[in-house]
Enzyme design. Structure first.
Site, PDB file in Angstrom:
ATOM      1  N   TYR A 141       0.813  -1.213   0.000  1.00 25.64           N
ATOM      2  CA  TYR A 141       0.000   0.000   0.000  1.00 25.64           C
ATOM      3  C   TYR A 141       0.849   1.267   0.000  1.00 25.64           C
ATOM      4  O   TYR A 141       0.387   2.321  -0.401  1.00 25.64           O
ATOM      5  CB  TYR A 141      -0.897   0.041   1.243  1.00 25.64           C
ATOM      6  CG  TYR A 141      -2.192  -0.704   1.112  1.00 25.64           C
ATOM      7  CD1 TYR A 141      -2.205  -2.076   0.903  1.00 25.64           C
ATOM      8  CD2 TYR A 141      -3.410  -0.046   1.213  1.00 25.64           C
ATOM      9  CE1 TYR A 141      -3.394  -2.764   0.795  1.00 25.64           C
ATOM     10  CE2 TYR A 141      -4.605  -0.724   1.113  1.00 25.64           C
ATOM     11  CZ  TYR A 141      -4.594  -2.079   0.909  1.00 25.64           C
ATOM     12  OH  TYR A 141      -5.776  -2.759   0.808  1.00 25.64           O
ATOM     13  N   ASP A 250     -12.254  -9.159   4.393  1.00 26.13           N
ATOM     14  CA  ASP A 250     -13.527  -9.191   3.651  1.00 26.13           C
ATOM     15  C   ASP A 250     -14.046 -10.629   3.562  1.00 26.13           C
ATOM     16  O   ASP A 250     -15.238 -10.885   3.734  1.00 26.13           O
ATOM     17  CB  ASP A 250     -13.355  -8.639   2.223  1.00 26.13           C
ATOM     18  CG  ASP A 250     -13.611  -7.140   2.133  1.00 26.13           C
ATOM     19  OD1 ASP A 250     -13.323  -6.434   3.117  1.00 26.13           O
ATOM     20  OD2 ASP A 250     -14.096  -6.678   1.079  1.00 26.13           O
TER      21      ASP A 250
HETATM   22  C1  IPM Z   1     -10.288  -1.383   4.044  1.00 28.76           C
HETATM   23  C2  IPM Z   1     -10.554  -0.798   2.680  1.00 28.76           C
HETATM   24  C3  IPM Z   1      -9.429   0.148   2.310  1.00 28.76           C
HETATM   25  C4  IPM Z   1      -8.143  -0.658   2.301  1.00 28.76           C
HETATM   26  C5  IPM Z   1      -9.634   0.891   0.967  1.00 28.76           C
HETATM   27  C6  IPM Z   1     -10.910   1.677   0.950  1.00 28.76           C
HETATM   28  C7  IPM Z   1      -8.462   1.755   0.622  1.00 28.76           C
HETATM   29  O1  IPM Z   1     -10.748  -1.806   1.748  1.00 28.76           O
HETATM   30  O2  IPM Z   1     -10.160  -0.626   5.019  1.00 28.76           O
HETATM   31  O3  IPM Z   1     -10.225  -2.611   4.154  1.00 28.76           O
HETATM   32  O4  IPM Z   1      -7.831  -1.307   1.280  1.00 28.76           O
HETATM   33  O5  IPM Z   1      -7.441  -0.665   3.305  1.00 28.76           O
HETATM   34 MG    MG Z   2     -10.798  -3.735   2.563  1.00 27.12          MG
END
Ligand code: IPM
Ligand code: MG
Length: 369
Positions: A141, A250
């Protein structure tokens, strides 16, 4: 107790569910005699619209002079065409980095009453209580370079970089959690391919010597993805790097029935934290009073517990949520035969009533930390 909370609604459903957070907080203040001062700030698309940047300096300053931060969600189709450095998501990444919030805790708890809402068989999802500890300010990231290259701009590079210190502090945090939970730590990596994972594994093994009471296992991320849906009960604390943690959290949300159920805490070493739902701004249902406010409301409970050590107050929120679910109320993401489908506002109201009245049931979320 007197505390100042920065509230950043953000975009889409973020703006709707944040109302749940602030009203529950006010109710807790009333009932337990605390003063929570709230100040709002903009982030994400809303901030791009008002100040041309996804994280205005004022918002960052507001967070720095607050005791904790509550955040709704960022992003939406309106800003999708923008170049990556001014997209709404950039604001979220920047605030995590600027505030040093390296430890992202994502508890995944299967509510008995929601087992039918999970795509997993009830006997697989039942009694799951795991904690994903995601590294939040390093890895792919944030690694540089991250760019397109070449005359044709047809070569791309992203960088997965970690320092030893960055890995050590997240691994420490995970071990500390494992000690007060079920004393099992699963470290997820891709050490059969990635050099960063090999160093990650080394560090976990070194730290394991300091926590002899914790059972440690290493698992490749692909195998972990499989196990999360085949044997999720085997997990207690899962520690992993930024991108793996994003993906696995997720996936894990499906154990609970909906991404709308998952709260999260992003912490700094001194306990300062930002609390937000794991889900995003859900543009497809934004503005329709359909969003599930529970992840946001449970994020308030995490804030009370982690940042202010107000455990009884936090539990009263968790109990209120459990009671409302037990009574059969569901937002449409959780719709099941026999339940009563309600909108965002009504769900907030139902939870609020129970927070105000107090309740006798015990919280199944006590093992959060
Ligand atoms: C999360 C989200 C974020 C991430 C996005 C919106 C940048 O998916 O908090 O999991 O990838 O960290
Ligand atoms: Mg996420």
């Amino acid at each position: 107790m007197k505390k100042k909370i920065a509230v950043l609604p953000g975009d889409g459903v973020g703006r709707e569910i944040v109302k749940g957070a602030t009203s529950v907080l006010a109710a807790i203040g009333q009932r337990f005699g605390h003063e929570f001062e709230i100040e709002y700030g903009e982030i994400g698309g809303a901030a791009i619209d008002s100040s041309n940047t996804p994280l205005p300096t004022e918002t960052l300053e507001l967070c720095k002079r607050s005791d904790a931060v509550l955040l709704g969600a960022v992003g939406g189709p309106k800003w999708d065409h923008l170049p990556s450095h001014i997209r709404p998501e950039r604001g979220l990444l920047a605030i995590r980095k600027e505030l040093g919030l390296f430890a992202n805790l994502r508890p995944v708890i299967a509510f008995q009453t929601l087992l039918q809402s999970s795509p997993l068989k009830p006997e697989i999802a039942e009694n799951v209580n795991l904690m994903i500890v995601r590294e939040l300010t390093g890895g792919l990231y944030f690694g540089k370079p991250s760019e397109r290259r070449g005359d044709q701009q047809d070569v791309v590079v992203d960088t997965l970089q970690y320092t030893r210190e960055e890995i050590e502090r997240i691994v420490d945090q995970a071990f500390e959690l494992a000690v007060v939970r079920q004393k099992k730590l699963t470290s997820v990596d891709k050490a059969n391919v990635l050099e960063s994972s090999r160093m990650w594994r080394e560090i976990v093994d070194e730290k394991a010597k300091l926590y002899p009471q914790v059972e440690v296992e290493h698992m490749y991320v692909d195998a972990a993805a499989m196990k999360l849906v085949s044997r999720p009960k085997d997990f207690d604390v899962v520690v992993t790097e930024n991108l793996f943690g994003d993906i696995l959290s997720d996936e894990a949300s499906m154990i609970t029935g909906s991404l709308g159920m998952l709260p999260s805490a992003s912490l700094r070493a001194d306990g300062f934290g930002l609390y937000e739902p794991v889900h995003g701004s859900a543009p497809d249902i934004a503005g329709q009073n359909k969003a599930n406010p529970i992840a946001m409301i449970l994020s308030v409970a995490l804030m009370l517990k982690y940042s202010f050590n107000l455990r009884e107050e936090a539990e009263s929120i968790e109990q209120a949520v459990q009671e409302v679910l037990n009574a059969g109320y569901r937002t449409s993401d959780l719709e099941i035969a026999g339940g009563t489908v309600v909108g965002t506002d009504q769900m907030i109201e139902l939870i609020l009533q129970r927070v105000e009245e107090g309740s006798a049931i015990s919280s199944i979320m006590g093992a959060y930390m």
